[in-house]
Write a protein that holds these residues in place. Structure first.
Motif, PDB file in Angstrom:
ATOM      1  N   ARG A  84       0.830  -1.204   0.000  1.00 37.00           N
ATOM      2  CA  ARG A  84       0.000   0.000   0.000  1.00 37.00           C
ATOM      3  C   ARG A  84       0.872   1.265   0.000  1.00 37.00           C
ATOM      4  NH1 ARG A  84      -5.463   0.185   1.556  1.00 37.00           N
ATOM      5  NH2 ARG A  84      -5.477  -1.740   2.737  1.00 37.00           N
ATOM      6  N   GLY A  85       1.906   1.245   0.783  1.00 35.33           N
ATOM      7  CA  GLY A  85       2.739   2.444   0.874  1.00 35.33           C
ATOM      8  C   GLY A  85       4.038   2.336   0.092  1.00 35.33           C
ATOM      9  N   PHE A  86       4.175   1.274  -0.666  1.00 36.96           N
ATOM     10  CA  PHE A  86       5.445   1.026  -1.339  1.00 36.96           C
ATOM     11  C   PHE A  86       5.585   1.873  -2.602  1.00 36.96           C
ATOM     12  CE2 PHE A  86       8.307  -1.764  -3.886  1.00 36.96           C
ATOM     13  CZ  PHE A  86       9.397  -1.702  -3.026  1.00 36.96           C
ATOM     14  N   GLU A  87       6.765   2.422  -2.780  1.00 44.25           N
ATOM     15  CA  GLU A  87       7.025   3.253  -3.963  1.00 44.25           C
ATOM     16  C   GLU A  87       8.344   2.856  -4.576  1.00 44.25           C
ATOM     17  OE1 GLU A  87       5.508   7.576  -2.866  1.00 44.25           O
ATOM     18  OE2 GLU A  87       7.124   7.610  -4.349  1.00 44.25           O
ATOM     19  N   LEU A  88       8.338   2.703  -5.908  1.00 44.82           N
ATOM     20  CA  LEU A  88       9.588   2.365  -6.581  1.00 44.82           C
ATOM     21  C   LEU A  88       9.707   3.250  -7.813  1.00 44.82           C
ATOM     22  CD1 LEU A  88      11.873   0.284  -6.098  1.00 44.82           C
ATOM     23  CD2 LEU A  88      10.740  -1.157  -7.778  1.00 44.82           C
ATOM     24  N   PHE A  89      10.800   3.985  -7.949  1.00 40.90           N
ATOM     25  CA  PHE A  89      11.012   4.918  -9.066  1.00 40.90           C
ATOM     26  C   PHE A  89       9.793   5.816  -9.244  1.00 40.90           C
ATOM     27  CE2 PHE A  89      13.210   0.905 -10.387  1.00 40.90           C
ATOM     28  CZ  PHE A  89      14.484   1.326  -9.992  1.00 40.90           C
ATOM     29  N   GLY A  90       9.269   6.290  -8.157  1.00 41.82           N
ATOM     30  CA  GLY A  90       8.144   7.215  -8.236  1.00 41.82           C
ATOM     31  C   GLY A  90       6.818   6.573  -8.585  1.00 41.82           C
ATOM     32  N   VAL A  91       6.818   5.226  -8.782  1.00 41.04           N
ATOM     33  CA  VAL A  91       5.552   4.560  -9.075  1.00 41.04           C
ATOM     34  C   VAL A  91       4.936   4.093  -7.757  1.00 41.04           C
ATOM     35  CG1 VAL A  91       4.434   2.683 -10.309  1.00 41.04           C
ATOM     36  CG2 VAL A  91       6.491   3.743 -11.248  1.00 41.04           C
ATOM     37  N   LYS A  92       3.705   4.501  -7.542  1.00 40.32           N
ATOM     38  CA  LYS A  92       3.031   4.056  -6.324  1.00 40.32           C
ATOM     39  C   LYS A  92       2.394   2.692  -6.580  1.00 40.32           C
ATOM     40  CE  LYS A  92       2.184   8.074  -3.585  1.00 40.32           C
ATOM     41  NZ  LYS A  92       1.479   9.335  -3.615  1.00 40.32           N
ATOM     42  N   PHE A  93       2.604   1.773  -5.668  1.00 43.19           N
ATOM     43  CA  PHE A  93       2.094   0.419  -5.858  1.00 43.19           C
ATOM     44  C   PHE A  93       0.678   0.259  -5.339  1.00 43.19           C
ATOM     45  CE2 PHE A  93       5.533  -2.582  -7.146  1.00 43.19           C
ATOM     46  CZ  PHE A  93       6.434  -1.601  -7.529  1.00 43.19           C
ATOM     47  N   ASP A  94       0.198   1.317  -4.678  1.00 42.01           N
ATOM     48  CA  ASP A  94      -1.085   1.231  -4.002  1.00 42.01           C
ATOM     49  C   ASP A  94      -2.205   0.692  -4.883  1.00 42.01           C
ATOM     50  OD1 ASP A  94      -2.968   1.442  -2.119  1.00 42.01           O
ATOM     51  OD2 ASP A  94      -3.336   3.591  -2.409  1.00 42.01           O
ATOM     52  N   SER A  95      -2.335   1.272  -6.097  1.00 40.41           N
ATOM     53  CA  SER A  95      -3.517   0.954  -6.895  1.00 40.41           C
ATOM     54  C   SER A  95      -3.477  -0.467  -7.459  1.00 40.41           C
ATOM     55  CB  SER A  95      -3.669   1.967  -8.031  1.00 40.41           C
ATOM     56  OG  SER A  95      -2.412   2.165  -8.633  1.00 40.41           O
ATOM     57  N   PHE A  96      -2.279  -0.974  -7.719  1.00 43.21           N
ATOM     58  CA  PHE A  96      -2.282  -2.350  -8.239  1.00 43.21           C
ATOM     59  C   PHE A  96      -1.590  -3.322  -7.281  1.00 43.21           C
ATOM     60  CE2 PHE A  96       0.867   0.268 -10.274  1.00 43.21           C
ATOM     61  CZ  PHE A  96       2.031  -0.472 -10.275  1.00 43.21           C
ATOM     62  N   ARG A  97      -1.717  -3.031  -6.002  1.00 44.75           N
ATOM     63  CA  ARG A  97      -1.042  -3.892  -5.019  1.00 44.75           C
ATOM     64  C   ARG A  97      -1.616  -5.302  -5.016  1.00 44.75           C
ATOM     65  NH1 ARG A  97      -4.013  -3.886  -0.002  1.00 44.75           N
ATOM     66  NH2 ARG A  97      -5.933  -2.776  -0.405  1.00 44.75           N
ATOM     67  N   MET A  98      -2.930  -5.453  -5.285  1.00 43.95           N
ATOM     68  CA  MET A  98      -3.495  -6.798  -5.260  1.00 43.95           C
ATOM     69  C   MET A  98      -2.991  -7.632  -6.442  1.00 43.95           C
ATOM     70  SD  MET A  98      -4.726  -6.893  -2.459  1.00 43.95           S
ATOM     71  CE  MET A  98      -5.410  -8.511  -2.244  1.00 43.95           C
ATOM     72  N   SER A  99      -2.688  -6.951  -7.563  1.00 44.16           N
ATOM     73  CA  SER A  99      -2.116  -7.693  -8.695  1.00 44.16           C
ATOM     74  C   SER A  99      -0.734  -8.205  -8.323  1.00 44.16           C
ATOM     75  CB  SER A  99      -1.992  -6.795  -9.928  1.00 44.16           C
ATOM     76  OG  SER A  99      -3.144  -6.011 -10.051  1.00 44.16           O
ATOM     77  N   ILE A 100       0.012  -7.379  -7.618  1.00 43.53           N
ATOM     78  CA  ILE A 100       1.355  -7.799  -7.226  1.00 43.53           C
ATOM     79  C   ILE A 100       1.280  -8.930  -6.198  1.00 43.53           C
ATOM     80  CG2 ILE A 100       3.470  -7.026  -6.079  1.00 43.53           C
ATOM     81  CD1 ILE A 100       3.007  -4.328  -7.350  1.00 43.53           C
ATOM     82  N   TYR A 101       0.330  -8.775  -5.301  1.00 40.49           N
ATOM     83  CA  TYR A 101       0.095  -9.811  -4.295  1.00 40.49           C
ATOM     84  C   TYR A 101      -0.175 -11.152  -4.987  1.00 40.49           C
ATOM     85  CZ  TYR A 101      -2.565 -12.130  -0.530  1.00 40.49           C
ATOM     86  OH  TYR A 101      -3.035 -12.995   0.403  1.00 40.49           O
ATOM     87  N   SER A 102      -1.048 -11.119  -5.998  1.00 40.21           N
ATOM     88  CA  SER A 102      -1.370 -12.349  -6.736  1.00 40.21           C
ATOM     89  C   SER A 102      -0.138 -12.885  -7.447  1.00 40.21           C
ATOM     90  CB  SER A 102      -2.461 -12.100  -7.772  1.00 40.21           C
ATOM     91  OG  SER A 102      -3.476 -11.318  -7.203  1.00 40.21           O
ATOM     92  N   LEU A 103       0.641 -11.964  -8.001  1.00 43.67           N
ATOM     93  CA  LEU A 103       1.851 -12.359  -8.717  1.00 43.67           C
ATOM     94  C   LEU A 103       2.824 -13.063  -7.760  1.00 43.67           C
ATOM     95  CD1 LEU A 103       2.714 -11.925 -11.664  1.00 43.67           C
ATOM     96  CD2 LEU A 103       4.182 -10.070 -10.857  1.00 43.67           C
TER      97      LEU A 103
END
Lengths: 235, 333
Positions: free
Chosen positions: B280-299
């Protein structure tokens, strides 16, 4: 010791056993031989209560045990070494043997019987801490027989002990079966496709064909019988 | 260390951790508190489901159903029954007594329903059992939704917040201790035998139906307790909280942790509860992961299952691992 009378077993609409009768005298080795699908395994499973009989009677030491659930069957002294071994793959050899003694409470007797099993099958002692699933087919068969012995049965049901095992080990296992019968006086009902081996060690034999007994007699006589030789001994 | 004493030491350690966590609770913000609390509750759920799915090999998909029964049972007890018995308890030491009795009440109702569902359905195997338990979970949810006195789909609000870190992690310790003791005992080997080969177990004289029902009922009891803890933390319970997805979430923890590995399952429960919040609060190279965090979780789930299909801790023998470790240390000397 065991009397089976007019036993019928159905799987749904298909009748697998069509009214067979046979007896297993005390301390003897009796074999049921027959081809695939003749109903050998079904007969054993009905005796041990895993399959329900449609009609007929199974008497053990004179008592009707036809509709007794499997966990009680073990308590009254019948145990089974099932077809395809069915050892517990993730339990160790020791744990498998302990499961065999599941219904017993006498720690000392269990220990003694375990010693006997290791005596008969020293290979199992070497593998005592190994998971059952990692044993070879022959070792698994030894374990299945030893596990069945651990309940201190008076009647041992052996289902295809030669199935999928190297010929040398088959010979060894059959020798051990005779040894157990001699040492402990355990009565045995042996079901086999390997008719030559079975007739070699059994006292009495029945030939089962598509759910019916077609022949019976002294094992050594049956081994000489022309029909049996042609159909089951490949002569 | 003495072999018999070891599990008791672990239990003691667990209780000390529970005390430690409760002392720490006041210092952290409510958001982090909620995460830690969810981790604990999910640990109870996953460890109890592990007894059914992992140790006994029965595929149950209705754990959220039992959780909801416990949640409603406990809430009804503390809001309706307890005031009559104990008087005004909030804020006093008696609130812990009310909570404890509420949890027990919810757990027992859940276990009783576990018996009712378990006896007929545990004759079924594999996929069939999964379907029946899935149906059960949904039926419970719909029934609760249609009982006006239970608040219908709005649920029960204003449940007092009695759940503390101490209670949650104390119960985690108890559940772990209980399941370890049970499955390691001679009697408990029966659960593993049923999982390994049901027919062989039956042929050994194991009453397989009894073991399956027992695992199911014990699992249902602890799921109910977890539900009670959840309700008394969240202050609000709704049927929608206990839907099919919740059951799946718990199953994923069990599978990912490694079926039948208690510590693996606890770890997976913590990991899978934390990761979505972390992203939810993770940011990488200015990209916020909040909006697609569930996709990453699934991945992450997919990658983990591809690389470790037996689960994170599945198939690892800790005793052996420690022994090898010791040996290599000795070897280096």
């Amino acid at each position: 010791m065991l009397q089976v009378e007019h036993l019928h077993v159905n799987y749904g609409a298909i009748s697998a056993i069509k009214g067979i009768s046979f007896t297993v005298p005390e301390r003897s080795i009796v074999t049921l031989i027959g081809a695939n699908g003749a109903g050998k395994t079904t007969t054993l499973r009905t005796i041990s209560g895993l399959v329900k009989a449609a009609s007929g009677k199974i008497l053990f030491k004179g008592e009707d045990i036809t509709s007794i659930p499997p966990h009680h069957i073990v308590s009254i002294g019948i145990s089974q070494s099932p077809e395809g071994r069915m050892i517990f793959p993730e339990l160790t050899v020791l744990e498998n043997l302990k499961m065999g003694a599941y219904r017993r409470k006498d720690a000392k007797g269990i220990q003694e019987d375990m010693e006997y099993c290791f005596n008969i099958f020293p290979r199992l002692k070497e593998r005592i801490k190994q998971a059952g699933g990692t044993l070879s087919g022959g070792e698994q068969q030894m374990l299945a027989i030893a596990r069945a012995l651990m309940s201190k049965p008076s009647l041992l049901l052996l289902d295809e002990p030669s199935l999928g095992i190297a010929p040398l080990l088959v010979k060894l296992i059959f020798e051990k079966i005779v040894e157990i019968n001699r040492d402990l006086g355990t009565t045995m009902l042996l079901v086999e496709q390997n008719a030559a081996m079975a007739l070699n060690i059994a006292h009495h034999a029945y030939v089962l064909e598509t759910g019916e007994i077609t022949l019976e007699g002294n094992a050594s006589d049956l081994a000489q019988n022309e029909e049996v030789q042609k159909a089951y001994l490949g002569m | 260390m003495n072999k018999v004493a070891r599990p008791y030491l672990f239990l003691l350690l667990g209780i000390i951790i529970a005390f430690g966590l409760s002392a720490w609770a006041d210092g952290i913000n409510p958001y982090d508190q909620r995460i830690v609390m969810s981790i604990g509750i999910n640990m109870i759920l996953a460890a109890s489901l592990n007894l059914i799915n992992g140790f006994t090999g029965q595929f149950s998909l209705g754990h959220a159903g039992f959780m909801s029964i416990g949640a409603y049972g406990a809430a009804i007890f503390t809001t309706m029954i307890a005031p009559g018995m104990l008087g005004e308890v909030a804020g006093t030491g008696m609130q812990d007594v009310a909570l404890f009795m509420g949890l027990l009440f919810g757990g027992i109702i859940s276990a009783l329903i576990g018996v009712l569902v378990g006896i007929p359905s545990l004759r079924l195997k594999g996929d069939y059992l999964a379907i029946v338990t899935l149906g059960f979970g949904e039926i419970i949810r719909v029934i609760i939704q249609n009982i006006p006195s239970l608040g219908g789909s709005l649920g029960i609000a204003n449940i007092p917040r009695y759940t503390t870190f101490f209670w949650v992690f104390f119960i985690v310790a108890i559940v772990v201790f209980f399941i370890q003791q049970l499955t390691k005992s001679t009697y408990g080997q029966g659960f593993l035998a049923v999982r390994d080969d049901e027919i062989a177990a039956e042929a050994m004289g194991v009453n397989t139906t009894r073991y399956k029902v027992e695992a199911f009922v014990i699992g249902a009891f602890f799921a109910g307790v977890a539900g009670g803890l959840y309700g008394h933390y969240n202050e609000l319970i709704r049927p929608a909280d206990f839907d099919f997805l919740k059951s799946v979430e718990i199953i994923v923890m069990v599978i990912l942790g490694g079926m039948g590995s208690t510590y693996g399952v606890l770890f997976a429960a913590a990991l899978l509860t934390y990761v979505p919040e972390f992203l939810r609060g993770f940011e990488l190279f200015g990209v916020k992961f909040d909006s697609f965090r569930m996709s990453i979780y699934s991945l992450i789930l997919i990658i983990l299952m591809l690389t470790r299909p037996q689960g994170l801790f599945g198939g690892i023998n800790f005793k052996k691992l420690m022994k090898v470790g010791r040996k290599s240390v000795v070897g280096n000397q």
